[in-house]
Design a protein around this motif. Sequence first.
Motif, PDB file in Angstrom:
ATOM      1  N   SER A 307      -1.539   3.435 -16.705  1.00  0.00           N
ATOM      2  CA  SER A 307      -1.035   3.219 -15.419  1.00  0.00           C
ATOM      3  C   SER A 307      -1.628   2.116 -14.939  1.00  0.00           C
ATOM      4  CB  SER A 307      -1.491   4.465 -14.735  1.00  0.00           C
ATOM      5  OG  SER A 307      -1.124   4.163 -13.252  1.00  0.00           O
ATOM      6  N   VAL A 308      -2.963   1.682 -15.012  1.00  0.00           N
ATOM      7  CA  VAL A 308      -3.555   0.504 -14.870  1.00  0.00           C
ATOM      8  C   VAL A 308      -2.716  -0.514 -15.444  1.00  0.00           C
ATOM      9  CG1 VAL A 308      -5.563  -0.845 -14.828  1.00  0.00           C
ATOM     10  CG2 VAL A 308      -5.850   1.560 -14.310  1.00  0.00           C
ATOM     11  N   ALA A 309      -2.321  -0.736 -16.570  1.00  0.00           N
ATOM     12  CA  ALA A 309      -1.664  -1.593 -17.208  1.00  0.00           C
ATOM     13  C   ALA A 309      -0.673  -2.082 -16.660  1.00  0.00           C
ATOM     14  CB  ALA A 309      -1.458  -1.528 -18.618  1.00  0.00           C
ATOM     15  N   VAL A 310       0.203  -1.048 -16.023  1.00  0.00           N
ATOM     16  CA  VAL A 310       1.505  -1.122 -15.252  1.00  0.00           C
ATOM     17  C   VAL A 310       1.491  -1.814 -13.879  1.00  0.00           C
ATOM     18  CG1 VAL A 310       3.370  -0.017 -14.218  1.00  0.00           C
ATOM     19  CG2 VAL A 310       2.764   0.809 -16.445  1.00  0.00           C
ATOM     20  N   GLN A 311       0.328  -1.474 -13.268  1.00  0.00           N
ATOM     21  CA  GLN A 311      -0.005  -1.765 -11.963  1.00  0.00           C
ATOM     22  C   GLN A 311      -0.398  -3.483 -12.152  1.00  0.00           C
ATOM     23  OE1 GLN A 311      -3.475   0.064 -10.182  1.00  0.00           O
ATOM     24  NE2 GLN A 311      -2.101   2.267 -10.426  1.00  0.00           N
ATOM     25  N   LEU A 312      -1.326  -3.797 -12.927  1.00  0.00           N
ATOM     26  CA  LEU A 312      -1.862  -5.001 -13.320  1.00  0.00           C
ATOM     27  C   LEU A 312      -0.608  -6.155 -13.685  1.00  0.00           C
ATOM     28  CD1 LEU A 312      -5.473  -4.379 -14.528  1.00  0.00           C
ATOM     29  CD2 LEU A 312      -4.806  -5.203 -12.349  1.00  0.00           C
ATOM     30  N   ALA A 313       0.152  -5.627 -14.661  1.00  0.00           N
ATOM     31  CA  ALA A 313       1.089  -6.454 -15.176  1.00  0.00           C
ATOM     32  C   ALA A 313       2.076  -6.683 -14.115  1.00  0.00           C
ATOM     33  CB  ALA A 313       1.885  -5.791 -16.355  1.00  0.00           C
ATOM     34  N   SER A 314       2.356  -5.708 -13.045  1.00  0.00           N
ATOM     35  CA  SER A 314       3.347  -6.074 -12.090  1.00  0.00           C
ATOM     36  C   SER A 314       2.966  -6.828 -10.940  1.00  0.00           C
ATOM     37  CB  SER A 314       3.721  -4.407 -11.373  1.00  0.00           C
ATOM     38  OG  SER A 314       4.325  -3.547 -12.241  1.00  0.00           O
ATOM     39  N   GLN A 315       1.614  -6.942 -10.647  1.00  0.00           N
ATOM     40  CA  GLN A 315       1.143  -7.804  -9.891  1.00  0.00           C
ATOM     41  C   GLN A 315       1.137  -9.112 -10.255  1.00  0.00           C
ATOM     42  OE1 GLN A 315      -3.304  -6.625  -9.243  1.00  0.00           O
ATOM     43  NE2 GLN A 315      -2.699  -4.651  -8.256  1.00  0.00           N
ATOM     44  N   HIS A 316       0.975  -9.455 -11.666  1.00  0.00           N
ATOM     45  CA  HIS A 316       0.790 -10.787 -12.094  1.00  0.00           C
ATOM     46  C   HIS A 316       2.333 -11.112 -12.566  1.00  0.00           C
ATOM     47  CE1 HIS A 316      -3.287  -9.649 -12.715  1.00  0.00           C
ATOM     48  NE2 HIS A 316      -3.452 -10.938 -12.272  1.00  0.00           N
ATOM     49  N   GLY A 317       3.302 -10.208 -12.275  1.00  0.00           N
ATOM     50  CA  GLY A 317       4.678 -10.632 -12.617  1.00  0.00           C
ATOM     51  C   GLY A 317       4.992 -10.578 -13.956  1.00  0.00           C
ATOM     52  N   LEU A 318       4.246  -9.778 -14.943  1.00  0.00           N
ATOM     53  CA  LEU A 318       4.245  -9.912 -16.397  1.00  0.00           C
ATOM     54  C   LEU A 318       4.930  -8.883 -16.807  1.00  0.00           C
ATOM     55  CD1 LEU A 318       0.606 -11.125 -17.085  1.00  0.00           C
ATOM     56  CD2 LEU A 318       2.902 -12.466 -17.311  1.00  0.00           C
ATOM     57  N   ALA A 319       5.414  -7.770 -16.035  1.00  0.00           N
ATOM     58  CA  ALA A 319       6.042  -6.349 -16.547  1.00  0.00           C
ATOM     59  C   ALA A 319       7.589  -6.789 -16.775  1.00  0.00           C
ATOM     60  CB  ALA A 319       5.982  -5.170 -15.804  1.00  0.00           C
ATOM     61  N   VAL A 320       8.287  -6.441 -17.904  1.00  0.00           N
ATOM     62  CA  VAL A 320       9.639  -6.744 -17.783  1.00  0.00           C
ATOM     63  C   VAL A 320      10.385  -5.516 -17.484  1.00  0.00           C
ATOM     64  CG1 VAL A 320      11.414  -6.491 -19.792  1.00  0.00           C
ATOM     65  CG2 VAL A 320       9.182  -7.899 -20.071  1.00  0.00           C
ATOM     66  N   ARG A 321      11.457  -5.670 -16.507  1.00  0.00           N
ATOM     67  CA  ARG A 321      12.152  -4.595 -15.758  1.00  0.00           C
ATOM     68  C   ARG A 321      13.583  -4.332 -16.593  1.00  0.00           C
ATOM     69  NH1 ARG A 321      10.035  -4.120 -10.702  1.00  0.00           N
ATOM     70  NH2 ARG A 321       8.315  -5.483 -10.330  1.00  0.00           N
ATOM     71  N   ALA A 322      13.738  -3.155 -16.940  1.00  0.00           N
ATOM     72  CA  ALA A 322      14.983  -2.982 -17.457  1.00  0.00           C
ATOM     73  C   ALA A 322      15.520  -2.030 -16.796  1.00  0.00           C
ATOM     74  CB  ALA A 322      14.573  -2.471 -18.931  1.00  0.00           C
ATOM     75  N   ALA A 323      16.841  -1.604 -16.869  1.00  0.00           N
ATOM     76  CA  ALA A 323      17.555  -0.571 -16.179  1.00  0.00           C
ATOM     77  C   ALA A 323      17.942   0.452 -17.291  1.00  0.00           C
ATOM     78  CB  ALA A 323      19.161  -0.979 -15.570  1.00  0.00           C
ATOM     79  N   LEU A 324      17.917   1.767 -17.036  1.00  0.00           N
ATOM     80  CA  LEU A 324      17.893   2.879 -17.933  1.00  0.00           C
ATOM     81  C   LEU A 324      19.075   3.681 -17.463  1.00  0.00           C
ATOM     82  CD1 LEU A 324      16.494   3.925 -20.398  1.00  0.00           C
ATOM     83  CD2 LEU A 324      15.403   5.641 -18.960  1.00  0.00           C
TER      84      LEU A 324
END
Length: 324
Positions: A307-324
């Motif tokens: 959960s921390v990884a998701v929060q920090l990756a989102s903050q830094h614009g590093l999470a890949v977004r995909a539609a499911l």
Amino acid sequence: MNEVLIVGEDICQQVVGQGDAFAAVEAVFAAMHRGEARNFPVVREALGHAEALYGFKSGFDRAGHVLGVKSGGYWPGNIERGLTNHQSTVFLFDPDTGQLSALVGGNYLTAVRTAASSAVSIAYLARKDAKVLGMVGAGHQSTFQLRAAAAQRAFEKVVAWNPHPEMLPRLAAVAEELGLDFEAVSPQELGAQADVIITITSAYEPLLLADWIRPGTHLACMGTDTKGKMEVDPTLLARATVFTDEVAQSVTIGEAQHAVAQGLVRADDVTPIGAVINGSHPGRAQDADITLFDGTGVGLQDLAVASVAVQLASQHGLAVRAAL
Ligand code: NAD
């Protein structure tokens, strides 16, 4: 449309530091003790293929609003393919809707959350004046363990022993990087010198005998996470004040399983570390006590760091977004 965030292994390594993992694991251990977070029964099965063990660890942290599952296991043939033997992926779900919210690489996070667990035990249970850190084990997890432990006390020296001595240079290199003296020793000598001992092996018999451990020592036994595994003499648990991440796991698949089976310790004698974090158990009572943390590894640790990884990756614009 359901948007899912994907955080790969490289991004996890980039964004989740040791301190982030420590805070997440400390918080979830505290929530478990308050009854606000719960691990669900673990599934772990031999596949009968590729000699693999495969399973699920899942849970719900109401306090942290985190629901999910870590899926993966152990593929012993992976080393020959240039891959890590332990493979896992974390799936996080929105606790309000059940929709998948994130897919997170679990390999680095497993190492960092396991190291955070022993580090939390050292923070709360080791003597404040601890100077010598003993390492038993020199595999993949060991360097993460050493780094996280080193941040908890003003250690001056690392003493290390491993059943396969050719693996010790990796620990020596990390000790040097951390500015700590390093000495490869026998297990008896390790017990004689160390103030804090971490065991992180896949042993099935005691590597440390009770008489080798000095009064005042804190041990974090981290390798035993399956029925049958064992790293220390069960009589040591009768002599020590025993703590764990989760009592149900400690007495069945953790280091305490053998002492409990032999009638040396009862489940009631094992204290969740969350009780110490929350202040309802004093932890170490006297300098001369031996404290032993049985770190079995719970799914909520994985979910907390994911959960921390998701929060920090989102903050830094590093999470890949995909539609499911
Ligand atoms: P690894 O395969 O990289 O290293 C294995 C270590 O155990 C080495 O030090 C090796 O010398 C030693 N070893 C191997 N066979 C042995 C034997 N028969 N007797 C004694 N020692 C032996 O493994 P790793 O990824 O470093 O994991 C080490 C242990 O930690 C494993 O048992 C693993 O299941 C456990 N683990 C626990 C948690 C947790 O949360 N408690 C998390 C991850 C891993």
